[in-house]
Design a protein around this motif. Structure first.
Motif, PDB file in Angstrom:
ATOM      1  N   SER A  34       0.834  -1.208   0.000  1.00 55.30           N
ATOM      2  CA  SER A  34       0.000   0.000   0.000  1.00 55.30           C
ATOM      3  C   SER A  34       0.868   1.258   0.000  1.00 55.30           C
ATOM      4  CB  SER A  34      -0.927   0.010   1.215  1.00 55.30           C
ATOM      5  OG  SER A  34      -1.835  -1.072   1.156  1.00 55.30           O
ATOM      6  N   LEU A  35       1.971   1.246   0.761  1.00 52.96           N
ATOM      7  CA  LEU A  35       2.879   2.386   0.769  1.00 52.96           C
ATOM      8  C   LEU A  35       3.447   2.641  -0.631  1.00 52.96           C
ATOM      9  CD1 LEU A  35       4.769   1.743   4.125  1.00 52.96           C
ATOM     10  CD2 LEU A  35       3.520   3.824   3.568  1.00 52.96           C
ATOM     11  N   GLU A  36       3.848   1.553  -1.300  1.00 51.50           N
ATOM     12  CA  GLU A  36       4.410   1.691  -2.646  1.00 51.50           C
ATOM     13  C   GLU A  36       3.390   2.292  -3.607  1.00 51.50           C
ATOM     14  OE1 GLU A  36       5.736  -2.192  -3.707  1.00 51.50           O
ATOM     15  OE2 GLU A  36       7.349  -2.232  -2.217  1.00 51.50           O
ATOM     16  N   GLU A  37       2.148   1.839  -3.503  1.00 53.56           N
ATOM     17  CA  GLU A  37       1.119   2.304  -4.429  1.00 53.56           C
ATOM     18  C   GLU A  37       0.700   3.738  -4.150  1.00 53.56           C
ATOM     19  OE1 GLU A  37      -3.354   0.927  -5.906  1.00 53.56           O
ATOM     20  OE2 GLU A  37      -2.023  -0.503  -4.898  1.00 53.56           O
ATOM     21  N   VAL A  38       0.503   4.086  -2.890  1.00 50.53           N
ATOM     22  CA  VAL A  38       0.000   5.419  -2.543  1.00 50.53           C
ATOM     23  C   VAL A  38       1.071   6.493  -2.728  1.00 50.53           C
ATOM     24  CG1 VAL A  38      -0.908   6.849  -0.665  1.00 50.53           C
ATOM     25  CG2 VAL A  38      -1.757   4.512  -0.985  1.00 50.53           C
ATOM     26  N   PHE A  39       2.309   6.169  -2.353  1.00 50.81           N
ATOM     27  CA  PHE A  39       3.396   7.154  -2.455  1.00 50.81           C
ATOM     28  C   PHE A  39       4.159   7.054  -3.773  1.00 50.81           C
ATOM     29  CE2 PHE A  39       2.521   7.163   2.053  1.00 50.81           C
ATOM     30  CZ  PHE A  39       2.704   8.491   2.403  1.00 50.81           C
ATOM     31  N   HIS A  40       3.745   6.116  -4.622  1.00 51.84           N
ATOM     32  CA  HIS A  40       4.346   5.952  -5.947  1.00 51.84           C
ATOM     33  C   HIS A  40       5.855   5.731  -5.852  1.00 51.84           C
ATOM     34  CE1 HIS A  40       0.487   7.184  -7.540  1.00 51.84           C
ATOM     35  NE2 HIS A  40       0.551   8.312  -6.850  1.00 51.84           N
ATOM     36  N   PHE A 158      -7.754  -0.183   8.339  1.00 50.98           N
ATOM     37  CA  PHE A 158      -7.509  -0.337   6.905  1.00 50.98           C
ATOM     38  C   PHE A 158      -8.712  -0.981   6.221  1.00 50.98           C
ATOM     39  CE2 PHE A 158      -5.721  -2.491   3.169  1.00 50.98           C
ATOM     40  CZ  PHE A 158      -4.944  -1.480   2.608  1.00 50.98           C
ATOM     41  N   ALA A 159      -9.253  -2.024   6.863  1.00 53.17           N
ATOM     42  CA  ALA A 159     -10.415  -2.719   6.304  1.00 53.17           C
ATOM     43  C   ALA A 159     -11.659  -1.834   6.334  1.00 53.17           C
ATOM     44  CB  ALA A 159     -10.658  -4.014   7.077  1.00 53.17           C
ATOM     45  N   ALA A 160     -11.846  -1.101   7.442  1.00 56.92           N
ATOM     46  CA  ALA A 160     -13.028  -0.242   7.560  1.00 56.92           C
ATOM     47  C   ALA A 160     -13.026   0.864   6.510  1.00 56.92           C
ATOM     48  CB  ALA A 160     -13.085   0.373   8.961  1.00 56.92           C
ATOM     49  N   ALA A 161     -11.822   1.297   6.105  1.00 57.63           N
ATOM     50  CA  ALA A 161     -11.711   2.330   5.079  1.00 57.63           C
ATOM     51  C   ALA A 161     -11.712   1.746   3.672  1.00 57.63           C
ATOM     52  CB  ALA A 161     -10.446   3.153   5.297  1.00 57.63           C
ATOM     53  N   ASN A 162     -12.010   0.444   3.605  1.00 52.89           N
ATOM     54  CA  ASN A 162     -12.077  -0.241   2.310  1.00 52.89           C
ATOM     55  C   ASN A 162     -10.738  -0.169   1.575  1.00 52.89           C
ATOM     56  OD1 ASN A 162     -13.438  -1.835   0.507  1.00 52.89           O
ATOM     57  ND2 ASN A 162     -14.334  -0.129  -0.647  1.00 52.89           N
ATOM     58  N   GLY A 163      -9.670  -0.471   2.331  1.00 55.52           N
ATOM     59  CA  GLY A 163      -8.329  -0.354   1.794  1.00 55.52           C
ATOM     60  C   GLY A 163      -8.013  -1.257   0.627  1.00 55.52           C
ATOM     61  N   THR A 165      -9.814  -1.844  -2.014  1.00 52.12           N
ATOM     62  CA  THR A 165     -10.174  -1.181  -3.272  1.00 52.12           C
ATOM     63  C   THR A 165      -9.721   0.275  -3.325  1.00 52.12           C
ATOM     64  OG1 THR A 165     -12.346  -0.635  -2.339  1.00 52.12           O
ATOM     65  CG2 THR A 165     -12.169  -2.674  -3.620  1.00 52.12           C
ATOM     66  N   ASP A 166      -9.483   0.870  -2.162  1.00 48.13           N
ATOM     67  CA  ASP A 166      -9.009   2.255  -2.098  1.00 48.13           C
ATOM     68  C   ASP A 166      -7.813   2.320  -1.144  1.00 48.13           C
ATOM     69  OD1 ASP A 166      -8.604   4.951  -2.052  1.00 48.13           O
ATOM     70  OD2 ASP A 166     -10.633   5.500  -1.410  1.00 48.13           O
ATOM     71  N   PRO A 167      -6.621   1.928  -1.634  1.00 48.39           N
ATOM     72  CA  PRO A 167      -5.434   1.867  -0.767  1.00 48.39           C
ATOM     73  C   PRO A 167      -5.112   3.184  -0.078  1.00 48.39           C
ATOM     74  CG  PRO A 167      -5.009   0.786  -2.857  1.00 48.39           C
ATOM     75  CD  PRO A 167      -6.325   1.486  -3.000  1.00 48.39           C
ATOM     76  N   ARG A 168      -5.374   4.313  -0.778  1.00 44.99           N
ATOM     77  CA  ARG A 168      -5.063   5.609  -0.163  1.00 44.99           C
ATOM     78  C   ARG A 168      -5.916   5.840   1.083  1.00 44.99           C
ATOM     79  NH1 ARG A 168      -3.355  11.278  -2.661  1.00 44.99           N
ATOM     80  NH2 ARG A 168      -3.845  12.631  -0.881  1.00 44.99           N
TER      81      ARG A 168
END
Length: 410
Positions: A34-40, A158-163, A165-168
């Protein structure tokens, strides 16, 4: 006189603080993709962030010990926790990669320079000379329980925020949790810890003499050697899940279960080790730990992979993990047995830590050499054999320390 309730709340605050401060710098342990994807960023760039944190941390151990003898632990701990948590609030803005590098450098300072030695000094002062094993065992065990609780809360957020499908959104929820924990701990520590003054020797301005005394005390170097070896062996335990997957052909789920099983032993092992160490002696407990580790790691080397049953593997991992977490729980309690004056506590912790935690730099390179040189399970087996020999070296150093302590007391 401190009431029993306040005393135990103080230890609880140290347990919370001791783990909460490292949640943000070590987010990648659980949320790497998730860090890799969100922070590119790539895995290598994420590695550079960890390296930046590690380099600053290594540089800060020794001066942090000097600070801990001059500024009250209450002020140092509260500042460190609140500063670290504030860095998490900056992270919520999803900063650029150069800003993330600066943030990890900042955390290297706030979690070590103004925190680490102060935390261990506060733990030493919490206990009596007769209960140092219990004090440090409680700290390590409580940190383990806090780690498990925080990982559970962060995963739920993370799960509650629907991580998925929406990693950010998921990662932002995790950062809120990991920022709130040190901020809360900083406030709690401020209200629970006493604002003690530096010991008389430090207050009278004999800092250079204290530094000379620390460097010239053989027991300090024995401590550094023991903790260095114990920590080197501990880093080897990271490879149990990979051993199950690549060495024994098990699934990733099985490897994760094995790793989780190992981590949940931490609170139990550290606390029980502390209680036992206060009864049989800290150095004797450490010697027993090294001896058991030599036998168990040796068994992982000697037993071919094809002959390892689930029951045997879990038993080997369980005993090794218990011994490793036991050593982590009590090795700083050696300060009392080694008769290190309270005025030298901070500088001793700083000096010992600067040397003892250097395996972070090279231990995984050693493991990588074994795993790349020998195929399949053989690479793991030879690496475990190396750790068995290392444990024997730790036993030898501990016996030498015990002999010196015994001789000096007569």
């Amino acid at each position: 006189m401190t009431s029993p309730l306040r005393r135990w709340l103080t230890m609880a605050s140290l347990m919370l603080a001791g783990e909460a401060i490292f949640l943000l710098p070590y987010m990648r342990k659980t949320f790497q993709t998730s860090l890799e994807e969100v922070f590119h960023v790539s895995s290598m760039e994420l590695g550079y962030l960890s390296s930046m944190f590690g380099i600053l941390a290594l540089l800060c151990y020794f001066p942090g010990g000097w600070l801990a003898d001059r500024i009250s632990t209450r002020r140092l701990l509260s500042f460190s926790l609140i500063a670290t948590g504030s860095g998490g609030l900056v992270m919520l803005t999803i900063p650029t990669y150069p800003q993330m590098l600066a943030l990890h450098a900042f955390w290297g300072v706030t979690s070590i320079l103004t925190f680490w030695a102060a935390l261990l000094k506060a733990t030493r002062m919490w206990g009596t000379p007769e209960t140092q094993g219990t004090s440090f065992g409680l700290l390590e065990g409580g940190r383990g329980a806090t780690a498990a609780l925080m990982a559970t809360l962060a995963t739920a957020a993370f799960a509650a925020a629907n991580g998925n499908t929406d990693p950010r959104a998921g990662l932002v929820a995790v950062i809120w949790v990991y920022s709130a924990a040190p901020l809360l701990a900083g406030i709690v520590v401020w209200f629970l810890l006493s604002d003690e003054t530096p010991e008389r020797e430090v207050k009278n301005g004999v800092g250079k003499d204290l530094l000379r005394r620390a460097f010239s005390t053989p027991e300090v170097w024995f401590m550094a050697g023991i903790i260095f070896i114990a920590y080197l062996i501990f880093t080897g335990s990271y490879y149990f899940p990979a051993y199950a997957e690549r060495g024994l052909g098990e699934s990733k789920v099985f490897g994760a279960q094995l790793g989780t099983f190992r981590d949940w032993l931490r609170p139990f092992a550290a606390i029980v080790a502390g209680l036992i160490a206060d009864r049989i002696g800290v150095s004797r407990g450490i010697a027993i730990g090294f001896a058991v580790l030599a036998v168990l790691y040796g068994s992982l080397w000697a037993v071919p992979s094809s002959a390892s049953s689930y029951q045997l593997l879990f038993a080997q991992v369980a005993v090794i993990a218990i011994m490793l977490f036991a050593l982590r729980g009590i090795y700083f309690a050696l300060m009392e047995e080694c008769r290190i004056p309270l005025a030298l506590t901070g500088i001793t912790i700083g000096l010992v830590s600067a040397l003892a935690y250097t395996p972070d730099i090279f231990s995984h390179l050693i493991a990588g050499w074994f795993l790349d040189t020998y195929s399949g399970g053989d690479g793991f087996r030879y690496f475990f054999g190396f750790l068995a020999v290392t444990a024997i070296a730790g036993l030898a150093v501990t016996i030498a320390l015990r002999h010196r302590l015994h001789s000096s007391s007569h």
